[in-house]
Design an enzyme around this catalytic site. Sequence first.
Site, PDB file in Angstrom:
ATOM      1  N   GLY A  41      19.914  30.436  53.186  1.00 42.44           N
ATOM      2  CA  GLY A  41      20.776  29.663  54.073  1.00 42.44           C
ATOM      3  C   GLY A  41      21.421  28.493  53.353  1.00 42.44           C
TER       4      GLY A  41
ATOM      5  CD  GLU B 130      15.752  36.174  35.677  1.00 44.94           C
ATOM      6  OE1 GLU B 130      16.324  37.003  34.946  1.00 44.94           O
ATOM      7  OE2 GLU B 130      14.541  35.934  35.594  1.00 44.94           O
TER       8      GLU B 130
END
Length: 399
Positions: A127, A244
């Site tokens: 969110g 990442e």
Amino acid sequence: MDFQPDAGLDAFRAEVRAFLRDNLPRELAGKPVGSVRSMRPDLMRWQQILHRQGWGAPYWAKKDGGTGWSVLQRLVFDEECVAAGAPTQDGFAHKLLGPVLNAFASEEQKAAHVPHILSGERLWCQGFSEPGSGSDLASLRTRAEREGDFYVVNGQKIWTSYAHESDWIFLLVRTDAEVKKQAGISFLLVDMKTPGITVRPIRSIDDCHHLNETFFDNVRVPVANRIGAEGDGWTITKFLLNNEHASAAELPLLRRYLMQLRQLAAIQRVGREPLIARPEFALRLARMEAEVSAIAMMVKRVAALEQDHSPAAHALGSMLKVRGTELQQRISSLMVEALGDYGAVAYPEPHHACEGEPMPFQETGRGIANEMFFRRASTIYGGTSEVQRGIIAKMLFQL
């Protein structure tokens, strides 16, 4: 960096392939994947299989309950899973929230959430984005006002992927409107069954339902569900978004696209010859294969920099995001072209076979138009190309 073959990595790849061959259920292999993750039942079943193997958290350190794999090993694992047609894991939980919990959560918070992530019992959504607060995330307006041991949350989130299938949401809220906008943000974990949460579907351009609007109307969230201190949300978010870098280009996806494109070109005919025999098409295909190979080399470079904790991985990761997502769009568009007259057909639900007259290559071509439509958003989600170019320019200026 050293591009010599790594015998240890080759042995690891063989181990992953053997595991997939022996443990990936036939009825799960090769099923269409949703735009971000697999359908809930498939994802949960596959997560349970990985967890039993001890591979339930391939992106986490061993001390946090993960595999402890290197960045290159994680890339190999992702490549082999895509090649085998395995379902996805819950990327929101494993690649975004998981590292945040491991770095910032209390032991009580870890005990409450990590076991459910590893077992696949609890799926998550994110969110962050709001109407008017996408690229400028720090301008978010969803507020959380403290009342004793609870926050009362009011506001709206948008583009909430898989909110309709998720059990919990990790949420950015404004807890202080009087300070600098980045300083007044906090990071909450919220049970999606809490009264006052309404999820409304958004049907996206690929004609699928994976996006949603999420509304919060006097939602009471325990203060104990806040990660870090009040006002630490922006610091935590930067940590979350910086993880990442090597995976930013989605290299396994690009390789799957190339394989699918070759299959289509071998089946589709232009006159008496296959499309792949046409020099103009073969040249376009060769150029895209060269670009994917170049991205693969850059992924290895960024992975090596991540392994060494080099700050240069951040800028190069942004380069990968821009080049990789632009290439996704071009290859998926070329796949639609390769469909010929069938490329104009919009398939309403990529998880089901096409209705009406079957295509001569229905299985190979299924969902391609939907995929091409969805990839229009690749240069927006995960940080727009404009934002990524800003990061790159800032890094180059500092050099």
